[in-house]
Design a protein around this motif. Structure first.
Motif, PDB file in Angstrom:
ATOM      1  N   ILE A   1      45.046  48.390  70.525  1.00  0.00           N
ATOM      2  CA  ILE A   1      45.957  49.069  69.601  1.00  0.00           C
ATOM      3  C   ILE A   1      47.326  48.405  69.629  1.00  0.00           C
ATOM      4  N   ASP A   2      47.763  48.020  70.835  1.00  0.00           N
ATOM      5  CA  ASP A   2      49.045  47.320  70.942  1.00  0.00           C
ATOM      6  C   ASP A   2      49.011  46.013  70.164  1.00  0.00           C
ATOM      7  N   ARG A   3      47.900  45.276  70.319  1.00  0.00           N
ATOM      8  CA  ARG A   3      47.803  44.000  69.607  1.00  0.00           C
ATOM      9  C   ARG A   3      47.786  44.224  68.098  1.00  0.00           C
ATOM     10  N   TYR A   4      47.100  45.249  67.666  1.00  0.00           N
ATOM     11  CA  TYR A   4      47.046  45.544  66.233  1.00  0.00           C
ATOM     12  C   TYR A   4      48.435  45.907  65.697  1.00  0.00           C
ATOM     13  N   LEU A   5      49.151  46.771  66.406  1.00  0.00           N
ATOM     14  CA  LEU A   5      50.486  47.181  65.954  1.00  0.00           C
ATOM     15  C   LEU A   5      51.456  46.013  65.945  1.00  0.00           C
ATOM     16  N   VAL A   6      51.419  45.191  66.995  1.00  0.00           N
ATOM     17  CA  VAL A   6      52.321  44.041  67.058  1.00  0.00           C
ATOM     18  C   VAL A   6      51.996  43.050  65.945  1.00  0.00           C
ATOM     19  N   ARG A   7      50.690  42.842  65.693  1.00  0.00           N
ATOM     20  CA  ARG A   7      50.303  41.910  64.636  1.00  0.00           C
ATOM     21  C   ARG A   7      50.785  42.395  63.268  1.00  0.00           C
ATOM     22  N   GLU A   8      50.588  43.673  62.988  1.00  0.00           N
ATOM     23  CA  GLU A   8      51.049  44.223  61.714  1.00  0.00           C
ATOM     24  C   GLU A   8      52.577  44.188  61.616  1.00  0.00           C
ATOM     25  N   TYR A   9      53.214  44.482  62.736  1.00  0.00           N
ATOM     26  CA  TYR A   9      54.683  44.495  62.751  1.00  0.00           C
ATOM     27  C   TYR A   9      55.245  43.100  62.521  1.00  0.00           C
ATOM     28  N   LEU A  10      54.665  42.093  63.175  1.00  0.00           N
ATOM     29  CA  LEU A  10      55.115  40.722  62.979  1.00  0.00           C
ATOM     30  C   LEU A  10      54.855  40.251  61.549  1.00  0.00           C
ATOM     31  N   ALA A  11      53.764  40.726  60.948  1.00  0.00           N
ATOM     32  CA  ALA A  11      53.505  40.365  59.551  1.00  0.00           C
ATOM     33  C   ALA A  11      54.598  40.919  58.639  1.00  0.00           C
ATOM     34  N   PHE A  12      54.985  42.183  58.854  1.00  0.00           N
ATOM     35  CA  PHE A  12      56.072  42.759  58.055  1.00  0.00           C
ATOM     36  C   PHE A  12      57.392  42.022  58.313  1.00  0.00           C
ATOM     37  N   MET A  13      57.632  41.649  59.569  1.00  0.00           N
ATOM     38  CA  MET A  13      58.851  40.898  59.868  1.00  0.00           C
ATOM     39  C   MET A  13      58.844  39.545  59.176  1.00  0.00           C
ATOM     40  N   GLY A  14      57.697  38.874  59.186  1.00  0.00           N
ATOM     41  CA  GLY A  14      57.614  37.581  58.514  1.00  0.00           C
ATOM     42  C   GLY A  14      57.882  37.689  57.028  1.00  0.00           C
ATOM     43  N   ILE A  15      57.288  38.708  56.391  1.00  0.00           N
ATOM     44  CA  ILE A  15      57.548  38.918  54.966  1.00  0.00           C
ATOM     45  C   ILE A  15      59.024  39.238  54.735  1.00  0.00           C
ATOM     46  N   GLY A  16      59.598  40.059  55.626  1.00  0.00           N
ATOM     47  CA  GLY A  16      61.008  40.400  55.480  1.00  0.00           C
ATOM     48  C   GLY A  16      61.914  39.198  55.619  1.00  0.00           C
ATOM     49  N   LEU A  17      61.616  38.317  56.576  1.00  0.00           N
ATOM     50  CA  LEU A  17      62.423  37.111  56.738  1.00  0.00           C
ATOM     51  C   LEU A  17      62.287  36.200  55.527  1.00  0.00           C
ATOM     52  N   ALA A  18      61.067  36.092  54.977  1.00  0.00           N
ATOM     53  CA  ALA A  18      60.878  35.261  53.792  1.00  0.00           C
ATOM     54  C   ALA A  18      61.655  35.816  52.600  1.00  0.00           C
ATOM     55  N   VAL A  19      61.603  37.133  52.427  1.00  0.00           N
ATOM     56  CA  VAL A  19      62.357  37.748  51.338  1.00  0.00           C
ATOM     57  C   VAL A  19      63.862  37.582  51.550  1.00  0.00           C
ATOM     58  N   ALA A  20      64.310  37.784  52.787  1.00  0.00           N
ATOM     59  CA  ALA A  20      65.736  37.619  53.083  1.00  0.00           C
ATOM     60  C   ALA A  20      66.186  36.188  52.836  1.00  0.00           C
ATOM     61  N   ALA A  21      65.353  35.210  53.193  1.00  0.00           N
ATOM     62  CA  ALA A  21      65.701  33.810  52.955  1.00  0.00           C
ATOM     63  C   ALA A  21      65.819  33.522  51.464  1.00  0.00           C
ATOM     64  N   ALA A  22      64.852  34.032  50.686  1.00  0.00           N
ATOM     65  CA  ALA A  22      64.913  33.806  49.241  1.00  0.00           C
ATOM     66  C   ALA A  22      66.123  34.500  48.620  1.00  0.00           C
ATOM     67  N   LEU A  23      66.420  35.724  49.064  1.00  0.00           N
ATOM     68  CA  LEU A  23      67.600  36.421  48.556  1.00  0.00           C
ATOM     69  C   LEU A  23      68.881  35.674  48.898  1.00  0.00           C
ATOM     70  N   PHE A  24      68.942  35.136  50.115  1.00  0.00           N
ATOM     71  CA  PHE A  24      70.142  34.387  50.493  1.00  0.00           C
ATOM     72  C   PHE A  24      70.319  33.166  49.603  1.00  0.00           C
ATOM     73  N   VAL A  25      69.225  32.444  49.343  1.00  0.00           N
ATOM     74  CA  VAL A  25      69.318  31.251  48.500  1.00  0.00           C
ATOM     75  C   VAL A  25      69.798  31.623  47.102  1.00  0.00           C
ATOM     76  N   VAL A  26      69.216  32.682  46.533  1.00  0.00           N
ATOM     77  CA  VAL A  26      69.600  33.086  45.183  1.00  0.00           C
ATOM     78  C   VAL A  26      71.056  33.531  45.142  1.00  0.00           C
ATOM     79  N   ILE A  27      71.451  34.401  46.074  1.00  0.00           N
ATOM     80  CA  ILE A  27      72.817  34.927  46.061  1.00  0.00           C
ATOM     81  C   ILE A  27      73.826  33.835  46.376  1.00  0.00           C
ATOM     82  N   ASP A  28      73.484  32.928  47.299  1.00  0.00           N
ATOM     83  CA  ASP A  28      74.395  31.834  47.611  1.00  0.00           C
ATOM     84  C   ASP A  28      74.569  30.918  46.407  1.00  0.00           C
TER      85      ASP A  28
END
Length: 763
Positions: free
Chosen positions: A408-435
């Motif tokens: 269960i820990d591995r499942y939660l961490v895997r899902e959590y890291l996936a959301f973090m990865g998507i969030g970082l990708a979105v944040a990077a794209a937003l930074f590029v656009v806004i910059d």
């Protein structure tokens, strides 16, 4: 008139993501201004209503950019949701074509186009003019707020002002140093005037000087006058040489004024180009909303499997491509290499044709050709890659443990890291656009090569992601627990005897690791990235000389103790300083000594100065002078100290800032405001863990909420945190709160809220 049920249904699907997208994009545009506005109110004493008016005046400019973007995101998200839930398939089965489904999207696009046109054509020019007037009123209210402590201010051209301390009320200035090289009225109390004949700088012919040749120098030994005063009115220049000029004055002109200016410059293509570009942009930007709707709808309803994730990635890709194309073509138009009408309307034309083609293909249900040979080649290439390991379940031995929560820990961490990865990708794209939106004018003005712009993002993007990491952690945590609640996984875990605290443990562990990593990154990597980024922006993009080769004129340097340096010309290539003045002051900011030299050279043995004089000033105003032709000076400052530009406090590492504070404290200066920054560097990495802790109970408050609810919740939490944090920092700078408490106030408050709500949650 009642709209058909289908139109109302699709319109309702668009409203929610449009509102959240508009709020999110606008929030990212104004987030960096929250601190400055808070500081103006609390520290600078500017009335709150004037600062609020300033923010409201700038909102139309932000909205004219975010409304078309929000429409694009909302159409992709809403259409992706309809496609993933097979509602598009159901409509087609009922005989409703894609063109019929596009009708409410087209109506929404036309509405946003009209609103954006109203902003760009009428509101923004008036708002820009009102912004200038509001800034002038603020300066009138608190004129001293423009002077920063311990900064050499050259706003008045060659008239340089240095202020040791500005009182909280912004009325009194203590420790004032004025370099009288130009002539506006400044009333000074309890000080002294030093006057002397100037020896002009004698620069060798082989010396490379950036800009015009130096005309000043150091004081000579023939005539010198020291005058003490209790009240003195200094006349400053009425023309501000270094005042920031409007680099794009066409933004403040109305359509009629733009037309008149274009007619006036009809025989000068280069001077006319900016005004033609501005006029076409005011029409093209609103039409972009219509183009985005045309492109987004067919892409959204064709993404059956991707759903909102594919839609979000697609919207960011479209925005980045659109603004990159607009940047390149607008630069060519400003250089008069391309007609303005072609350059500005080309992105809309390209995306409009692509969207129309996609819409027709979708309506007629065209499919890509099968291309079996291509897929055979792709499959052959995949077969050459090493295969993924096959994980097989291990059977427990008899008598061994029958269950474990590690999976269960591995499942939660895997899902959590996936959301973090998507969030970082979105944040990077937003930074590029806004910059790009913020720096578009600069790139168009200096026309740097594309590789330099990519280097700029390579150094700036990691620092931006570090600053936005708390938001990513907050959104990822909210999304994880909303997903667990939506699919009843959290209920199943509770039924199996796994408490909410046990489920939260791996997530909190990841948050702690991220906080530690952010602290290490802030201390070890962030200063170097900021330095390299500044070097790319200054040298490669702006075309200035490298720091170690750049000569400087009329340079002021404040050493760590009570010493000031004024250099007419610095030549790093030969390690020479020309026209050197060294001022020594005591803790009461009274001049105690002054050394003037025509030239100073840095050698292996130290400093060698020539053709100058040393003057010692007693408390009663008596001046003793010693002239010299050549002498050696024992100074702790080296040539690198003059070459090195003092870093802003917010770009120093914790170690650098602590050393800087130690030096200031040893010299007897006030360090309270710097302690606020020091303690903030300790508290900021832990914000990542605080966001995780506070997000868990808030996400559980509405278990049926979707991801759009999560984005809105994250915006509210982060906005509340920033307001509390910035207000506390402003109170500390105003000496109303201890620095340590101010730096940790927001963390303690929100951690307390998170813990209390988590303890009250049903486990």
């Amino acid at each position: 008139m009642r709209f058909p049920v289908l139109d109302r249904y699709i319109a309702r699907e668009l409203i929610s993501p449009f509102a959240f997208s508009c709020a999110l994009l606008t929030f990212f545009l104004v987030i960096d201004r929250i601190y400055q506005l808070t500081d103006l109110v609390i520290t600078r004493g500017v009335p709150f209503y004037m600062v609020l008016q300033l923010l409201l005046i700038t909102m139309p400019t932000f909205l004219s950019l975010t409304l078309p973007m929000a429409l694009l995101v909302s159409v992709l998200l809403a259409g992706g949701r309809l496609a993933s839930d097979l509602e598009i398939v159901a409509c087609k089965a009922a005989g409703v074509s894609a063109l019929r489904l596009f009708r409410p999207v087209l109506a929404a696009s036309l509405l946003i186009t009209l609103v954006t046109a109203f902003l760009t054509l009428l509101v923004n020019p008036a708002a820009n003019g009102e912004l200038q007037r509001q800034l002038f009123r603020i300066v009138q209210t608190r004129a001293a707020s423009g002077l920063q402590e311990r900064v050499f201010d050259s706003t008045f051209g060659d008239f340089t002002i240095y202020v040791e301390d500005v009182s909280t009320s912004q009325v009194a200035l203590r420790g004032i140093l004025v370099s009288d090289e130009r002539r506006i009225t400044l009333r000074m109390l309890d000080g002294a005037i030093n006057e002397a004949d100037i020896l002009p700088v004698n620069v060798p012919k082989a010396t490379t000087v950036d800009g015009a040749s130096p005309t000043g120098g150091a004081a000579g030994g023939a005539r010198y006058r020291y005058t003490h005063f209790t009240l003195y009115d200094q006349i400053l220049p009425t023309t501000l040489k270094s005042a920031p000029r409007m680099e794009k004055p066409e933004k403040d002109l109305s359509l009629g004024d733009l037309a008149a200016k274009i007619t006036e410059l009809k025989n000068d293509p280069n001077a006319r180009a900016p005004f033609e570009v501005e006029r076409h942009k005011r029409y093209a930007l609103p039409v972009a909303a219509l183009v985005f709707g045309l492109v987004a709808f067919p892409l959204a309803i064709r993404s059956h499997r991707g759903g909102r994730s594919i839609a979000l990635v697609g919207s960011l890709a479209i925005l980045v491509t659109y603004y990159l194309m607009m940047t390149s073509l607008e630069g060519a138009a400003l250089r008069a290499r391309l007609p303005a009408v072609v350059a500005i309307w080309a992105p809309n034309a390209v995306f409009g044709i692509a969207g129309l083609g996609l819409l027709i293909a979708t309506a007629r249900e065209w499919r890509w050709p099968a291309m079996p040979r291509v897929w055979q080649v792709v499959e052959a290439l995949r077969s050459t890659l090493p295969g993924r390991p096959t994980w097989r379940p291990r059977h427990h031995q008899v008598g061994g443990p029958r269950h474990s929560t590690h999976i269960i820990d591995r499942y939660l961490v895997r899902e959590y890291l996936a959301f973090m990865g998507i969030g970082l990708a979105v944040a990077a794209a937003l930074f590029v656009v806004i910059d790009l939106v913020k720096t578009l004018d600069k790139y168009l003005r200096v026309k740097p090569p594309l590789i330099y712009i990519l280097e700029h993002f390579a150094y700036r993007l990691p620092a931006a992601l570090h600053d936005g990491l708390p938001i990513v952690m907050l959104v990822a945590t909210i999304f994880l627990f909303l997903t667990l609640s939506r699919y009843h996984e959290l209920t199943a875990l509770k039924a199996a005897g796994v408490s909410l605290y046990r489920v939260s443990a791996p997530v909190l562990g990841v948050g702690l690791l991220v906080a530690i990593g952010a602290g290490l990154f802030q201390e070890l990597a962030l200063p170097a990235l900021n330095e390299r980024g500044d070097e790319v922006d200054r040298v490669k993009i702006r075309g200035q000389a490298p720091k170690h080769l750049q000569s400087r004129q009329r340079l002021w340097v404040r050493s760590a103790d009570t010493r000031f340096y004024r250099v007419e010309l610095l030549n790093p290539a030969t390690n020479d300083l020309y026209g050197v003045t060294i001022l020594e002051v005591d803790r009461d900011f009274r001049l105690t000594g002054r050394l003037d030299a025509r030239r100073a050279q840095w050698t292996a043995g130290g400093w060698e100065v020539s053709e100058g004089a040393f003057r010692e000033v007693s408390r009663d105003g008596k001046v003793d002078k010693v002239e010299f032709g050549w002498t050696a000076l024992d100074l702790k400052e080296e040539m690198d100290d003059f070459l090195r530009i003092q870093k802003p406090v917010n770009t120093m590492s914790f170690r650098e800032l602590r050393e800087y504070i130690t030096q200031l404290e040893a010299a007897g200066f006030q360090i309270r405001k710097y302690l606020v920054e020091l303690y903030s560097k300790l508290s900021f990495p832990l914000v990542n863990l605080v966001m995780v802790l506070v997000a868990i109970p808030f996400a559980l408050q509405s278990p049926r909420g979707g991801r759009l609810f999560g984005i809105g919740l994250a915006i509210m939490i982060m906005a509340g945190y920033l307001v509390v944090h910035y207000v506390a920092l402003a109170f500390a700078r105003a000496d109303l709160l201890p620095p340590l408490i101010a730096a940790w106030t927001a963390n303690v408050i929100f951690m307390g809220i998170g813990v209390s709500l988590l303890l009250r949650a049903r486990t």
